[in-house]
Enzyme design. Structure first.
Site, PDB file in Angstrom:
ATOM      1  N   HIS A 197       2.392  -4.642   1.677  1.00 28.42           N
ATOM      2  CA  HIS A 197       2.205  -5.738   2.643  1.00 28.42           C
ATOM      3  C   HIS A 197       3.525  -6.291   3.171  1.00 28.42           C
ATOM      4  O   HIS A 197       3.549  -6.959   4.189  1.00 28.42           O
ATOM      5  CB  HIS A 197       1.292  -6.835   2.084  1.00 28.42           C
ATOM      6  CG  HIS A 197       1.947  -7.777   1.134  1.00 28.42           C
ATOM      7  ND1 HIS A 197       2.160  -7.480  -0.183  1.00 28.42           N
ATOM      8  CD2 HIS A 197       2.445  -9.028   1.312  1.00 28.42           C
ATOM      9  CE1 HIS A 197       2.747  -8.514  -0.780  1.00 28.42           C
ATOM     10  NE2 HIS A 197       2.930  -9.468   0.107  1.00 28.42           N
ATOM     11  N   HIS A 259       8.021  -2.985  -2.491  1.00 25.79           N
ATOM     12  CA  HIS A 259       8.572  -3.917  -1.493  1.00 25.79           C
ATOM     13  C   HIS A 259      10.099  -3.816  -1.366  1.00 25.79           C
ATOM     14  O   HIS A 259      10.642  -3.707  -0.278  1.00 25.79           O
ATOM     15  CB  HIS A 259       8.227  -5.371  -1.830  1.00 25.79           C
ATOM     16  CG  HIS A 259       6.767  -5.629  -2.065  1.00 25.79           C
ATOM     17  ND1 HIS A 259       5.776  -4.942  -1.431  1.00 25.79           N
ATOM     18  CD2 HIS A 259       6.128  -6.531  -2.858  1.00 25.79           C
ATOM     19  CE1 HIS A 259       4.584  -5.401  -1.816  1.00 25.79           C
ATOM     20  NE2 HIS A 259       4.780  -6.363  -2.690  1.00 25.79           N
TER      21      HIS A 259
END
Ligand code: BG6
Length: 504
Positions: A197, A259
């Site tokens: 995300h 990430h």
């Protein structure tokens, strides 16, 4: 009256998804409640979903459609970014379905297949369906097997079927490959959307614009001018009720593998020929394959667990006392590593990555720290307050970019001090940034893959991390105070290189 569903005036995300449905497995989980359902509503509210859009929840609970709808509504009211609008809601909720069942329940999957077929007729989803696996990876084989068995994974007559998977993509290289084998048995690579995300965040995409739409930065974006890069993902929260997920995973697997290494890749990669998925992924892969770990992992890595203490005026539990935790766990809640990038652009420029829970404050940033000017025509005493120039991409929460440089202190002498020049999203733009999941869900429905890592990137990231995890295995772990910036070894690791962590 203006119909928000038919009036997409959004300048940043102007593409509207075509007729399609989304099936969410794990609909009762945290991710669905806090992120996915609000994002679906926000997309609808912004006019970016088609009128035919349908949402089906699949879960073990014995809910009626009314109960399901009420739960979704509660999640939307609590978590949506845009105001609640009854008309948008009523239209959206008209496309809701709920199927109750286990993951090994053939009948339930057959009912799901019927539901999906009915949606094609009643709602007009045209056979286009995305299956979101918001479930633990050990449930993937069952769900994927069922999608194949019930025929749900196959598309016909020009329609599409896609699958969305959430990290963790395995817990090491071997398991990541096993997971991919299971996925690719059922869906072709172009139908698999792996969600990281962070790639959906505006500020992360802006990194590409900053670097490649401007002339100012790229000439100094290399070892001639950059001393080192610090990538920080600090959270002030603890693990909350996620002991079941977090124990045995830890900070490195939870966020560095995905990430932070993605942020590194975007910071360090060469300019892609264009921004299509293949070109972008190829550049990320090239740079990830040039990443090298230091030989002395004791000296150049750090890890720790948060202890009990006080944070923000509140008494907080230590990691080992959190609900459901194994009190003998050696899982880390803080991890830091140094890596080097072995290519012409970055030779000799260390990249320091750190991530942790219960740190001083919530902040994610990429700080490019520049070398000092080769010569200063001032008296030494006048420049004692001059640090190194830095360009900081503030990913969150205060989204923007800061440049730090020396300026003359007003007065008669040539005294110099560090100052900053800021760009803040909140000041420059009137609209709020969409949530990452809005962008990513829309891209799934549109079939646009650039912001989704492909399997090769996942494997390269595990290749980087696996030796670190093996090195940590069985070693004692330090603790750190909540509200601090991590364990003493984190500072020692920087001091060993003659550097310091930023205190954002
Ligand atoms: C998730 C991690 O990927 O990212 C969580 O699993 C973490 O542990 C979360 O809290 C943070 O996301 P964000 O968008 O708030 O930085």
């Amino acid at each position: 009256m203006k119909n928000p569903l038919r009036d997409p005036r959004d300048r940043r995300l102007p593409k509207i998804a075509g007729p399609s449905g989304l099936v969410i497995f794990g609909i009762t989980g945290d991710l669905a409640r806090k992120k996915l359902l609000p994002a679906v509503y926000d997309l609808a509210n912004r006019g970016l979903l088609p009128p035919s859009f349908a949402l089906t929840g699949y879960g073990r609970r014995d809910w009626s459609l009314e109960e399901f709808t009420a739960r979704v509504r509660a999640a939307v009211v609590a978590g949506a970014r845009t105001p609640f609008d009854e008309r948008t809601w009523d239209h959206l909720a008209g496309g809701f379905r709920f199927v109750s069942g286990d993951f090994d329940d053939d009948d339930a999957f057959d009912r799901l297949a019927t539901t999906v077929r009915e949606l094609d007729e009643e709602r007009g989803t045209h056979g286009n369906h995305a299956f979101y696996l918001s479930v633990p990876p050990n449930a993937f084989p069952k769900v994927l097997g069922q999608l194949a068995r019930s025929g749900l994974s196959s598309s016909a007559n020009g329609s599409w079927r896609r699958v969305v998977v959430e990290k963790p993509f395995g817990h090491d290289l071997t398991s990541a490959r096993e997971l991919d084998d299971v996925l690719s048995d059922v869906f072709p690579p172009e139908a698999v959307f792996r969600i990281d995300h962070y790639l959906g965040k505006e500020t992360v995409q802006n990194l590409l614009v900053l670097r490649f739409a401007n002339q100012l930065f790229e000439p100094v974006w290399n070892s001639h001018y950059v001393d080192h890069v610090q990538i920080t993902m600090a959270e002030d929260i603890g693990i909350g009720s996620r002991a079941g997920y977090y124990d045995g995973i830890g900070a490195a697997r939870d966020v560095i593998q995905n990430h932070l290494l993605q942020l590194l890749a975007l910071t360090a990669m060469e300019e892609p020929v264009c921004f299509d998925a293949d070109a972008l992924r190829a550049e990320k892969e090239k740079v990830l394959s040039a990443v090298r770990l230091p030989e002395d992992l004791d000296r150049h890595t750090a890890r720790g667990q948060y202890a009990a203490g006080w944070q923000g005026g509140q008494k907080v539990k230590g990691f080992l006392e959190e609900e459901g935790m194994n009190p003998a766990s050696t899982t880390e809640t803080y991890a830091a590593i140094r890596v080097d990038v072995d290519n012409r652009r970055w030779a000799g420029v260390p990249f320091y990555l750190r991530a942790g829970k219960r740190l001083g404050r919530r902040v994610t940033e990429i700080a490019v720290v520049f070398t000092r000017a080769p010569h200063l025509p001032f008296e030494t005493s006048q420049t004692s307050e001059l640090g190194q120039n830095a360009l900081v991409i503030r990913v969150q929460p205060d989204e923007g970019v800061t440049i730090r440089f020396g300026a003359k202190i007003p007065g008669t002498s040539m005294e110099v001090r560090d100052v900053t020049m800021d760009f803040g999203y909140g000041h420059a733009f009137t609209e709020n940034s969409p949530e990452a999941y809005e962008r990513l869900l829309l891209d799934v429905l549109l079939g646009e893959p650039p912001l989704f890592p492909r399997q090769r990137e996942v494997e390269l990231s595990w290749q980087i991390l696996d030796p670190v995890l093996a090195h940590w295995e069985g070693r004692p772990i330090e603790s750190y105070r909540p509200g601090s910036w991590g364990p003493p070894s984190a500072d020692a690791m920087m001091a060993a290189d003659g550097r310091e962590w930023r205190r954002p």
